[in-house]
Design a protein around this motif. Structure first.
Motif, PDB file in Angstrom:
ATOM      1  N   ILE A 125       1.009  -1.306  -0.115  1.00  0.00           N
ATOM      2  CA  ILE A 125      -0.101   0.057   0.057  1.00  0.00           C
ATOM      3  C   ILE A 125       1.034   1.323   0.169  1.00  0.00           C
ATOM      4  N   LEU A 183      -4.805   9.995  -0.873  1.00  0.00           N
ATOM      5  CA  LEU A 183      -5.814   8.716  -1.168  1.00  0.00           C
ATOM      6  C   LEU A 183      -4.646   7.763  -1.361  1.00  0.00           C
ATOM      7  N   ASP A 184      -5.325   6.469  -0.698  1.00  0.00           N
ATOM      8  CA  ASP A 184      -4.135   5.288  -0.665  1.00  0.00           C
ATOM      9  C   ASP A 184      -4.305   4.728  -2.154  1.00  0.00           C
ATOM     10  N   ILE A 197      -3.988   0.950  -3.352  1.00  0.00           N
ATOM     11  CA  ILE A 197      -3.982  -0.339  -2.353  1.00  0.00           C
ATOM     12  C   ILE A 197      -4.150  -1.447  -3.618  1.00  0.00           C
ATOM     13  N   PRO A 198      -3.109  -2.587  -3.436  1.00  0.00           N
ATOM     14  CA  PRO A 198      -3.124  -3.677  -4.495  1.00  0.00           C
ATOM     15  C   PRO A 198      -4.491  -4.342  -4.399  1.00  0.00           C
ATOM     16  N   HIS A 202      -7.195  -2.995  -5.564  1.00  0.00           N
ATOM     17  CA  HIS A 202      -8.159  -1.872  -5.574  1.00  0.00           C
ATOM     18  C   HIS A 202      -7.950  -0.630  -6.458  1.00  0.00           C
ATOM     19  N   ASN A 240      -8.619   3.302  -6.651  1.00  0.00           N
ATOM     20  CA  ASN A 240      -9.118   4.530  -6.213  1.00  0.00           C
ATOM     21  C   ASN A 240      -9.118   5.700  -6.988  1.00  0.00           C
ATOM     22  N   GLU A 284       1.862   6.909   3.019  1.00  0.00           N
ATOM     23  CA  GLU A 284       1.624   5.444   3.988  1.00  0.00           C
ATOM     24  C   GLU A 284       2.833   4.430   3.896  1.00  0.00           C
ATOM     25  N   PHE A 321       1.160  -0.971  13.401  1.00  0.00           N
ATOM     26  CA  PHE A 321      -0.204  -1.537  12.911  1.00  0.00           C
ATOM     27  C   PHE A 321      -0.024  -2.459  11.665  1.00  0.00           C
ATOM     28  N   TYR A 348       0.469  -3.146   8.665  1.00  0.00           N
ATOM     29  CA  TYR A 348      -0.476  -3.150   7.664  1.00  0.00           C
ATOM     30  C   TYR A 348       0.338  -4.362   6.528  1.00  0.00           C
ATOM     31  N   THR A 349      -0.770  -5.236   6.151  1.00  0.00           N
ATOM     32  CA  THR A 349      -0.403  -6.225   4.744  1.00  0.00           C
ATOM     33  C   THR A 349      -0.574  -5.350   3.518  1.00  0.00           C
ATOM     34  N   ASP A 368      -7.639  -9.767   0.971  1.00  0.00           N
ATOM     35  CA  ASP A 368      -7.734  -8.127   0.690  1.00  0.00           C
ATOM     36  C   ASP A 368      -7.240  -7.702   1.858  1.00  0.00           C
ATOM     37  N   PRO A 369      -6.146  -6.585   1.500  1.00  0.00           N
ATOM     38  CA  PRO A 369      -5.291  -5.994   2.519  1.00  0.00           C
ATOM     39  C   PRO A 369      -6.390  -5.082   3.527  1.00  0.00           C
ATOM     40  N   LEU A 370      -7.279  -4.673   2.951  1.00  0.00           N
ATOM     41  CA  LEU A 370      -8.287  -3.861   3.885  1.00  0.00           C
ATOM     42  C   LEU A 370      -8.822  -4.594   4.933  1.00  0.00           C
ATOM     43  N   GLN A 388      -6.798  -4.203   7.973  1.00  0.00           N
ATOM     44  CA  GLN A 388      -7.017  -2.719   8.522  1.00  0.00           C
ATOM     45  C   GLN A 388      -8.289  -2.656   9.134  1.00  0.00           C
ATOM     46  N   HIS A 389      -9.163  -3.195   8.756  1.00  0.00           N
ATOM     47  CA  HIS A 389     -10.630  -3.452   9.696  1.00  0.00           C
ATOM     48  C   HIS A 389     -10.483  -4.291  11.009  1.00  0.00           C
ATOM     49  N   TRP A 429     -13.834   3.033  14.254  1.00  0.00           N
ATOM     50  CA  TRP A 429     -12.611   2.439  13.640  1.00  0.00           C
ATOM     51  C   TRP A 429     -12.524   2.844  12.220  1.00  0.00           C
ATOM     52  N   VAL A 430     -13.312   3.210  11.512  1.00  0.00           N
ATOM     53  CA  VAL A 430     -13.121   3.512  10.113  1.00  0.00           C
ATOM     54  C   VAL A 430     -12.322   4.858   9.723  1.00  0.00           C
ATOM     55  N   VAL A 460      -8.868   5.304   2.534  1.00  0.00           N
ATOM     56  CA  VAL A 460      -8.323   4.054   1.475  1.00  0.00           C
ATOM     57  C   VAL A 460      -9.682   3.937   0.491  1.00  0.00           C
TER      58      VAL A 460
END
Lengths: 231, 124, 836
Positions: free
Chosen positions: A151, A163-164, A166-167, A169, A171, A189, C147, C149-150, C247-249, C252-253, C307-308, C314
């Motif tokens: 990311i 704005l990110d 992201i692999p 996705h 945006n 990021e 954190f 992140y992946t 999903d990397p998101l 995050q969630h 949390w978001v 993102v």
């Protein structure tokens, strides 16, 4: 924060949010100044009250606690927050990439630790550049962001928020510059070892110069090569 | 009354008295978030013919429905909590304060967190 | 209750003989809440010092542009460790320790509900934290940010052991957080002074009750995320890999679903400290008790809807962001209620200006400042600019230093006489305050501007000429000032402990029960448990401490070497049972070491070690549970003041039952997070629908379902037969339940495995496997519990009244059945979501 007031002179800078050069960044800068003024007043009020309360000789011991709590704890913040919620959602709405006839499209793909930008000339031919995005002045540009490995985040503070990328996705970020010039950006990021070095630029051209600039890029071999690195 | 001073509320477990309204708020919040996410995944954000010409999308209608339903439930809860009860005894007064205050706060919070339904684009 | 004459010295000796921690190596067996609570706090302070040194390394690196003090790889380890240590190894354990130390004393009890569990939690914390620090010293500390992140933290981009250290070490430490949450909740609800109803509880207990419940629900998402990421790294099962349906998101969630409530989990106990101390120095009882209780409950819920706001950038639709933005602003209201309640208390009182007051005033400035910038970053467009910039660094440090460190420093001076029996002298404390206050503001006030000038977080250096140079230099100077201040504070604490003058009883004139005891407190807290007739027991009866010491109140007569304390009905505080607590034991240490072995095996990929550890965990767990209970139904006992109460093992609402219920709340939160993850992937992740669906064998599904349902049914029948008076039927029914559990475990493990699927190809299959294994693991553990109950039945530990083992087993099996049915439904319906 009131102590920050004398620092106002120091608000400009190549990556300053407070030195906006486009409508999106300008709206946020205005929002900031309004919130800053309001927050400073509230901070002064609360801390003033706390200091007043520890004075030995003062009034207020007959305070009606219920009213004080309902007024200070509920009514006042509710009123302030209601205004802020409406204003900030309205402002946010204006920054979104709403479809429109004049919107110019471009693409940005991030990987460790550089950006590949794609812009299109009038004939629709793709022109790829590394770490420098070319846009025309005065028109909205929608930048489609993707990432090839981890990311990353596209942030050019003088033009718009971040704005990110992201692999997996896509945006869409709305950019617009008011004047020709070079605008500095930096990956926002954390993206690994050389996150710090992942800097890039947006070069805004006057509308009449834009086509020529793109044509020049097509002819300059140095603008094109994209170092291929497999993740 | 057979047991003097007993009210309808006093038969409900204390934990629900204090948290019922907030559980409803959580449900409303979750349902709104899920409705918007599902709507965007399934393409409910286009203007919908069934909206009677208001140009509303199915998604916004669903969100409004979810929101309205929870507001109604919370208004009902508030009315229920308001039912007259004695204020003599510390324990029961405490329960009553929690019930009324919780319901009022839950209603307010649900009203508040639903506002973006009117103010923001659904899938942009 | 007149076996002993009312001689406080003899009573003290008798009680100390029962409750004291043995000397020498016996200290490793300590379970006493005063000892364990202090261990938590001292260890947390050591980690705070380590985190502080890391912070100073960061400030040294950033003091000048283009600095080459640290290379980027090292810098990444240092900032990752700073965040990790401060959040997981300082803040959370510190509040756990504070709660463990204070709660029984404030609530009028002699210890917590599960003293061995808190000791086990401490060992997990110490060993897990030790792992992480050791890794840092070896130069293999995590370097992907606190954190994680992946995909950056995935094995592709972080191939080394560094990320595994984080995932496994933190999960190990989180065991202590979940066990502390169970412990604290059960203790607050069940173990209070006679007559202390919920409405009369000291406000700190309310704060901790809400905090502990939040921990029960808030930590499982992180534990789930860490397990999934570790499984992805170690075994290649994709959950976060976007090229294989992950999903990397999702990471995050899950991370922020924990991470945001975490901020309130840290803030609330500190706010509870303020609500406790401030009225004492304002010389006026806390204004707005009911308001504050409501505000706490509101915060507990609202904080799960924020949390978001860590994910505004993102690319989530604006309306969804709006909900989270609105909730983030709404949470300011319960905070404002508390601030104004404190202000009202000060205004209505006659404040006395003591050192703790100075720290409280510092709190007001710093925390309110952090709260206001918090409202700013809740505004979506503003956050798009300042997110991941130094503005947010400034904001979060204002919140955490203002909302946690300052109140705790006030608390440290306030409770110093309690812990050490020495009064503070104020010379160094004042100097420390001003150094920290000026230093913190110098560092972080300027950082707001640094962020607005565009400096992103987590950069190891920056070029000159962007306008960041002087700001960073001043921030670094401020950082060193505050570090000197903190060091001075530590020195002050040590000096006072040694040289402070002796503290009298209740030196501050406080009104909560922890001051109704001699200082420093004896191991048993109260020689007899004083009644709570109002919220401020010491205001009504200033001599309550002396009365308790001469045994005037409940449980004033030591007998049989029993560690007795009172169990009350949760709401009314009516005395209900006499709880006999377990004696000091090496079992918690043994269990902690066995658990450490499990994690070490996973870390080194030496899975036989993990197997060995698991065997150890099961064995020690079995011995642990076996060592409690009784072989015959004990009669009611006299508890003093005319009370005759059942012992806890025959009481219907004993804490052990509540503890199991609370553990299952955490477990349900874990399962809900897993279900959320499955649905999220189907809806949002790229690469869905999956290329092929798993074919679930209908016979296996039916077998699994039958086993799941049969197990709790058998336990129900066993309990019914117990009530009819026989234990024979109980044995074979529990045996049947164990068999049913084994069957279900087999079926659910085999369900996705049956056809030799490839689980590494797509997140769908991987998630299905995890769902199946989750149920299988629960069914298997249910079988072990049923087997344990069977053995207990045969050994005579179970009767119609002594039914903890069958009840808890039934509860576990019932939960397993519910989650199994939910998992089966999910497995059937879920792929359909991706392509309706």
């Amino acid at each position: 924060m009131p102590a920050a007031l004398p620092l106002l002179a120091a608000c400009s800078g190549p990556q300053s949010v407070l030195d906006p050069a486009g409508p999106g960044a300008a709206a946020v800068a205005t929002l900031w100044w309004v919130m800053f003024a309001g927050a400073s007043l509230i901070l002064l009020g609360v801390c003033g009250l706390a200091l007043y309360a520890v004075l030995p000789r003062r009034r207020g011991r007959g305070l009606d606690a219920g009213r004080f709590l309902a007024g200070g704890g509920l009514a006042f913040p509710l009123a302030v927050l209601a205004v802020l919620l409406v204003v900030s959602l309205r402002a946010g709405e204006a920054l979104l990439p709403h479809p429109g006839p004049r919107v110019v499209r471009a693409e940005g793909e991030a990987r460790q630790w550089f950006w590949t930008f794609t812009q299109y000339d009038a004939a629709g031919r793709a022109i790829r550049t590394t770490d420098e995005l070319h846009i025309p002045v005065g028109v909205p540009v929608d930048l489609r962001l993707t990432a090839a490995d981890v990311i990353h985040s596209f942030w050019v503070p003088r033009l718009a928020g971040k704005l990110d990328a992201i692999p997996g996705h896509e945006n869409l970020l709305r950019l617009q510059a008011d004047a020709p010039g070079l605008y500095e950006g930096q990956c926002a990021e954390f993206c690994g070892l050389e996150h710090t070095r992942m800097r890039f630029r947006v070069r805004a051209h006057a509308p009449e110069d834009y086509a020529a600039a793109l044509a020049g890029l097509r002819l300059t071999p140095t603008a094109n090569p994209v170092p291929e690195r497999s993740p | 009354m057979s047991a003097p001073g007993r009210t309808v509320q006093s038969r409900v477990p204390g934990i629900l008295v204090a948290t019922g309204a907030f559980i409803l708020w959580s449900l409303a919040f979750l349902a709104l978030y899920v409705a918007v996410s599902l709507g965007c995944a399934w393409g409910w954000d286009r203007p919908w013919d069934g909206a009677g010409g208001f140009g509303l999308s199915l998604q916004r209608l669903v969100a409004l429905g979810v929101w309205g339903l929870h507001l109604l439930l919370l208004a009902g809860l508030l009315a229920w909590a308001w039912a007259p009860g004695p204020l003599d005894n510390g324990e029961r007064q405490f329960r009553r304060v929690l019930a009324i205050g919780g319901a009022a706060f839950g209603l307010m919070a649900t009203l508040w967190t639903g506002l973006p339904v009117f103010l923001a684009s659904d899938c942009l | 209750m007149n076996a002993l004459p009312p001689d406080p010295i003899r009573r003290h000796r008798a009680l100390e003989a029962i409750w004291g921690t043995p000397p020498g190596l016996g200290r490793l067996a300590a379970v006493n809440h005063t000892v364990v609570g202090l261990r938590f706090m001292v260890t947390a302070f050591v980690f705070f010092a380590i985190g502080g040194v890391l912070a100073m390394l960061i400030r040294a690196q950033l003091a000048t542009p283009g600095n080459t003090f640290m290379p980027p790889g090292l810098y990444n380890q240092v900032f990752t460790m700073h965040g990790t240590v401060m959040m997981f190894l300082f803040a959370i354990p510190m509040l756990e320790g504070l709660a463990m130390y204070l709660l029984p004393k404030m609530l009028g009890a002699r210890d917590l509900a599960f003293p061995r569990l808190s000791a086990y939690g401490y060992w997990c914390y110490l060993l897990g934290g030790g792992f992480i620090i050791l890794a840092m010293l070896l130069g293999i500390a995590p370097d992907g940010g606190w954190f994680m992140y992946t995909p950056l933290s995935s094995s592709t981009y972080t191939p080394g052991i560094n990320a595994d250290v984080w995932l496994l070490g933190i999960t190990f430490v989180e065991i202590s957080a979940v066990s502390a949450a169970v412990e604290i909740t059960a203790s607050i609800l069940k173990m209070r002074a006679p007559g202390m109803s919920l409405a009369r509880m000291p406000i700190f207990a309310w704060y901790m009750l809400v905090t502990a419940v939040m921990m029960l629900v808030g930590f499982p998402p992180l534990i789930l995320g860490s397990i999934l990421l570790e499984v992805e790294r170690a075994f290649g099962l994709p959950f976060f890999d976007p090229t294989r349906g992950g999903d990397p998101l999702l990471w995050q969630h899950l991370f922020w679903l924990f991470g945001h409530p975490e901020v309130y989990i840290i803030f609330l106990p500190a706010a509870g400290v303020i609500s406790t101390i401030l009225p004492v120095f304002a010389r006026h009882r806390l204004v707005g008790y009911n308001w504050i209780v409501l505000a706490l409950v509101a915060m507990g819920f609202l904080s799960f809807g924020l949390w978001v706001h860590h994910m505004f950038a993102v690319g989530i639709p604006h309306m969804a962001l709006g909900f989270f933005s609105a909730a983030s602003m709404a949470v300011a209201i319960p905070t404002a209620v508390q601030i104004f309640a404190w202000l009202a208390t000060l205004l209505k009182g006659r404040p006395r200006f003591d050192l703790p007051m100075l720290y409280l005033l510092g709190f007001f400035f710093i925390f309110v400042n952090g709260g206001l910038t918090g409202v700013m970053v809740a505004a979506v467009p503003f956050d798009w600019q300042v997110h991941d910039s130094y503005f947010v660094v400034a904001h979060l440090h204002y919140v955490l230093i203002g909302g946690f460190v300052f109140p705790l420093m006030a608390g440290a001076y306030y409770w110093l006489p309690h812990v050490t029996g020495r009064m503070p002298i104020y010379h160094l404390g004042h100097a420390a305050f001003w150094l920290v206050f000026i230093g913190v503001n110098m560092t972080f006030l300027l950082m707001h501007l640094t962020g607005l000038l565009g400096m992103p977080r987590r950069v190891y250096t920056y070029p000159a000429g962007i306008g960041w140079d002087w700001l960073n230099l001043l921030s670094s100077v401020g950082g060193f000032l505050s570090a000197i201040g903190f060091a001075l504070f530590a020195v002050d604490m040590l000096l006072l402990r040694r040289f402070g003058r002796r503290a009298p009883r209740n030196p501050w004139g406080a009104e909560t029960l922890e001051w109704a005891m001699p200082l420093p407190p004896p191991s048993y807290n109260f020689a007899s448990l004083p009644p709570a007739e109002s919220r401020d027991p010491l205001a009504d009866r200033p001599r309550l401490g002396q009365e308790a010491a001469v045994g005037m109140h409940v449980l004033g007569t030591p007998r049989h070497g029993w560690m007795e304390t009172l169990g009350v009905e949760a709401v009314s505080g009516r005395p209900e049972q006499v709880i006999l607590l377990p004696r000091p034991s090496f079992l918690p240490l043994a269990l902690g070491l066995a658990t450490a072995l499990c994690f070490l095996g996973l870390l080194l990929k030496a899975y036989w070690l993990t197997g060995l550890g698991l065997a150890g965990v099961l064995t020690v767990g079995w011995i642990w549970c076996w060592s409690l209970g009784a072989r015959r139904d004990p009669a009611r006992v006299a508890a003093g003041e005319g009370l005759f109460l059942p012992l806890h093992m025959v009481a219907p609402a004993q804490p052990g039952f509540l503890g199991m219920g609370l553990l299952l709340v955490a477990d349900a939160a874990f399962f809900a997070s897993l279900a959320f993850g499955a649905l999220f992937l189907a809806l949002v992740a790229p690469g869905w629908p999956p290329p092929a669906l798993l074919a679930f064998d209908p016979w296996l599904s039916a077998l699994g379902l039958a086993g799941l349902l049969a197990a709790p049914l058998a336990t129900l029948l066993a309990r019914a037969s117990l009530r009819r008076g026989g234990t024979g039927a109980c044995s074979w029914l529990m045996g049947l339940g164990a068999l049913a559990g084994l069957l279900a475990a087999f079926a659910f493990a085999a369900l996705p495995l049956w056809r030799g699927q490839d689980f590494t190809g797509h997140a769908y299959a991987a998630t299905a496997l995890v769902l199946g294994l989750y149920v299988a693991l629960h069914a298997g553990l249910g079988a072990v519990m049923a087997g344990f109950t069977l053995a207990r039945c045969r050994a005579g530990y179970v009767s119609a009244l002594r039914d903890l083992a069958p009840r808890n087993t039934g509860l576990w099996q019932g939960y397993t059945a519910l989650s199994g049915v939910a998992a089966l439904l999910l497995l059937q319906l879920w792929p359909w979501l991706a392509a309706p």
